[in-house]
Write an enzyme that holds these catalytic residues in place. Structure first.
Site, PDB file in Angstrom:
ATOM      1  N   PRO A 144       0.131  -3.744 -16.422  1.00  0.00           N
ATOM      2  CG  PRO A 144       0.765  -2.656 -14.462  1.00  0.00           C
ATOM      3  CD  PRO A 144       0.400  -4.011 -15.011  1.00  0.00           C
TER       4      PRO A 144
ATOM      5  NE  ARG B  19      18.692  14.175 -15.652  1.00  0.00           N
ATOM      6  CZ  ARG B  19      18.668  14.135 -16.983  1.00  0.00           C
ATOM      7  NH1 ARG B  19      17.747  13.405 -17.611  1.00  0.00           N
ATOM      8  NH2 ARG B  19      19.523  14.844 -17.696  1.00  0.00           N
TER       9      ARG B  19
ATOM     10  CG  HIS C 261      -0.258   0.222   2.522  1.00  0.00           C
ATOM     11  ND1 HIS C 261       0.497  -0.761   3.131  1.00  0.00           N
ATOM     12  CD2 HIS C 261      -0.208   1.305   3.350  1.00  0.00           C
ATOM     13  CE1 HIS C 261       0.975  -0.305   4.276  1.00  0.00           C
ATOM     14  NE2 HIS C 261       0.567   0.949   4.428  1.00  0.00           N
ATOM     15  NE  ARG C 262       4.375   2.719   5.036  1.00  0.00           N
ATOM     16  CZ  ARG C 262       5.194   2.699   6.093  1.00  0.00           C
ATOM     17  NH1 ARG C 262       6.427   2.231   5.944  1.00  0.00           N
ATOM     18  NH2 ARG C 262       4.793   3.138   7.256  1.00  0.00           N
TER      19      ARG C 262
ATOM     20  CE1 TYR D 275       9.346  -6.166 -10.668  1.00  0.00           C
ATOM     21  CE2 TYR D 275       9.158  -5.864 -13.041  1.00  0.00           C
ATOM     22  CZ  TYR D 275       8.688  -5.639 -11.760  1.00  0.00           C
ATOM     23  OH  TYR D 275       7.542  -4.888 -11.581  1.00  0.00           O
TER      24      TYR D 275
ATOM     25  N   GLY E 111      -0.308   0.685  -5.075  1.00  0.00           N
ATOM     26  CA  GLY E 111      -1.035   0.380  -3.849  1.00  0.00           C
ATOM     27  C   GLY E 111      -1.600   1.619  -3.186  1.00  0.00           C
TER      28      GLY E 111
ATOM     29  CE  LYS F 151       5.803  -7.459 -10.738  1.00  0.00           C
ATOM     30  NZ  LYS F 151       4.723  -7.194  -9.762  1.00  0.00           N
TER      31      LYS F 151
END
Length: 312
Positions: A166, A190, A15-16, A139, A20, A143
């Site tokens: 997504p 930047r 959730h952070r 990664y 989330g 997934k």
């Protein structure tokens, strides 16, 4: 069948993070009152017993699984074993626990990066059609495993577990750490710093011609809630993009320049690599169900810049 029960218990894992956080905010705005979250210090998702105990105690009706180990190229190159291990363990722990506690629906947050490198819009059936970049391989494998876990739990047990894939998204809660930030947050930081110190020329790697697809994190959350309320069946995965509104890196930079108020010149270093010429996905499967994004790219960048100003 549309689910309109606002009292169901919803566990948002991660959730952070950007997705989330957006999911929690949307759920609250929509009137959902029973949202459950845990910080890493409260529950380590890589600890199987902790996750099993949590699910046995809380028994959530829905699970939105956004939690993941993420990072930039340097992190993925240096810690490939940790990337694949942490992500696999988080997924297997949460999905198995959700099965054991008879969770009604689970949505797994996959990634469009799971698709092989191609210059055409990737469809769901393209998942195993080619090779991936070596840097992102740990990664990506994790997934894909999460997507297939949802599929197989549906096939074997009938669990209504499914996934979204997504495109690149950004929003409040994003990181501006230049070793981990994606392209839009990186440009925002930047360019804001270049404006502050009065730099007259802002350098961008490559030609600026590669095409990308972006969504706001709020639109990602809206798509997730749309599927949780309407989709029945389980096992499938849905591409989650903006419907083909591609934008070049040069145009992205121009929008960020406008929003930040940078007055200098954008300079493209054509001696540096461009990366993939085109990275987009075909979201027609999801859009046929009735979902559409609502946030424009310009307004999304403005929102991100406001968030940046609030945290620097």
């Amino acid at each position: 069948m549309l689910n309109t029960d606002k009292n169901i218990k919803i566990f948002v894992a991660g959730h952070r993070g950007v997705a989330g956080r957006a999911c929690c905010e949307l759920l609250r705005n929509e009137g959902y009152t029973n949202i459950v979250t845990r910080t890493h210090s409260e529950m380590d998702l890589t600890c199987q017993q902790a996750v099993f105990d949590f699910f046995e105690r809380e028994k959530p009706d829905w699970v939105i699984l956004c939690a993941a180990r993420i990072g930039g190229i340097a992190d993925k190159t240096r810690y490939p074993a940790q990337f694949i291990y942490d992500n696999l363990v988080i997924e297997t722990n949460v999905i198995e626990a959700a099965h054991r506690s008879q969770t009604k629906k689970l949505l797994f947050m996959g990634s469009s990066y799971a698709y092989p490198m191609t210059d055409k819009p990737a469809k769901e059936e393209d998942l195993f059609s080619g090779a991936h970049g070596k840097t992102d391989e740990p990664y990506i494998i994790a997934k894909i495993a999460g997507v297939k876990l949802c599929e197989y739990y549906w096939k074997q047990y009938g669990d209504n577990f499914f996934s979204v894939m997504p495109c690149c998204f950004f929003g409040a809660g994003d990181t501006f750490d230049l070793t981990r930030a994606t392209v839009v947050p990186s440009l925002v930081r930047r360019m804001a710093e270049a404006k502050e110190i009065g730099i007259s020329k802002f350098e961008i790697w490559g030609t600026g011609t590669p095409l990308r697809e972006f969504l706001s994190s709020r639109d990602v959350a809206r798509a997730c809630l749309f599927l949780l309320k309407t989709y029945e069946g389980g096992g499938e995965y849905f591409n989650l993009g903006n419907g083909g509104q591609e934008i070049s890196i040069a145009e992205v930079a121009k929008v960020v320049k406008q929003v930040v108020g940078f007055q200098g010149e954008l300079v493209f270093d054509t001696t540096k690599p461009d990366g993939m010429k085109r990275k987009v996905i075909d979201s027609s499967k999801l859009m046929k169900l009735g979902w559409r994004p609502t946030d424009s790219f310009l307004e999304s960048v403005k929102e991100l810049y406001r968030y940046y100003q609030s945290v620097v």
